[in-house]
Design an enzyme around this catalytic site. Structure first.
Site, PDB file in Angstrom:
ATOM      1  N   ARG A 101      -8.670   6.918  11.239  1.00 20.41           N
ATOM      2  CA  ARG A 101      -8.337   8.264  10.779  1.00 20.41           C
ATOM      3  C   ARG A 101      -9.247   8.677   9.632  1.00 20.41           C
ATOM      4  NH1 ARG A 101      -3.705  11.655  11.674  1.00 20.41           N
ATOM      5  NH2 ARG A 101      -3.805  13.251  10.095  1.00 20.41           N
ATOM      6  N   GLY A 117      -9.416   3.121   4.088  1.00 23.10           N
ATOM      7  CA  GLY A 117     -10.171   2.193   4.935  1.00 23.10           C
ATOM      8  C   GLY A 117     -11.253   2.885   5.729  1.00 23.10           C
ATOM      9  N   CYS A 118     -10.934   4.039   6.274  1.00 21.59           N
ATOM     10  CA  CYS A 118     -11.917   4.769   7.082  1.00 21.59           C
ATOM     11  C   CYS A 118     -13.064   5.281   6.227  1.00 21.59           C
ATOM     12  CB  CYS A 118     -11.239   5.910   7.815  1.00 21.59           C
ATOM     13  SG  CYS A 118     -10.044   5.288   8.999  1.00 21.59           S
ATOM     14  N   THR A 119     -12.734   5.703   5.016  1.00 24.57           N
ATOM     15  CA  THR A 119     -13.793   6.172   4.122  1.00 24.57           C
ATOM     16  C   THR A 119     -14.709   5.019   3.738  1.00 24.57           C
ATOM     17  OG1 THR A 119     -12.439   7.999   3.329  1.00 24.57           O
ATOM     18  CG2 THR A 119     -14.259   7.296   1.908  1.00 24.57           C
TER      19      THR A 119
END
Length: 140
Positions: free
Chosen positions: A30, A35-37
């Site tokens: 997402r 975490g995705c960033t």
């Protein structure tokens, strides 16, 4: 030379509907989350290195195009973010789709012509870009 460390739900080469992903690493659960960033910024740091090796970087998630665009602008991500909102076919094909439109953090390394070289599902944000870079470097 086609090697998949965690076999996806498709065969090599990729079917035509996935051709925009050639060649590429990177998928995330997402946009605009911690975490995705971390994963996206890791690919940002290494995007030029991966492109110099002949690979393009893409991000792929269920997020809306507007969400993707906002996130890309916020972090000045130098690569295209793709949306798989219609039916999740691409994410399912890579074995990254989970129930309720959730995603297993992953990366895929695809060669020109569509050969799957490396598929890593359920990988940590820091390991994803590091392992993709390591894998691509070992191809030289």
């Amino acid at each position: 030379m086609a090697l998949a460390t965690h076999p996806p739900l498709l065969t090599s080469p990729l079917p035509p509907f996935l051709s925009p992903l050639l060649p590429s690493p990177g998928r995330y659960p997402r946009a605009n989350t911690g975490g995705c960033t971390k994963q996206a910024l890791g690919y940002k740091v290494h995007a030029a290195e991966l492109e110099a090796a002949g690979f393009k970087v893409f991000g792929l998630s269920y997020d809306s195009p507007k969400s993707q665009s906002n996130w890309q602008s916020k972090y000045d991500l130098p690569y295209q973010l793709l949306t798989d909102t219609k039916d999740g076919a691409a994410l399912r094909a890579f074995g990254a789709s989970k129930p309720e439109k959730k995603i297993s953090r992953s990366h895929v390394v695809v060669a020109k012509g569509g050969a799957l070289l490396d598929v890593r599902n359920a990988i940590s944000p820091g390991d994803s870009f590091a392992e993709a870079v390591k894998f691509v470097a070992a191809l030289k």
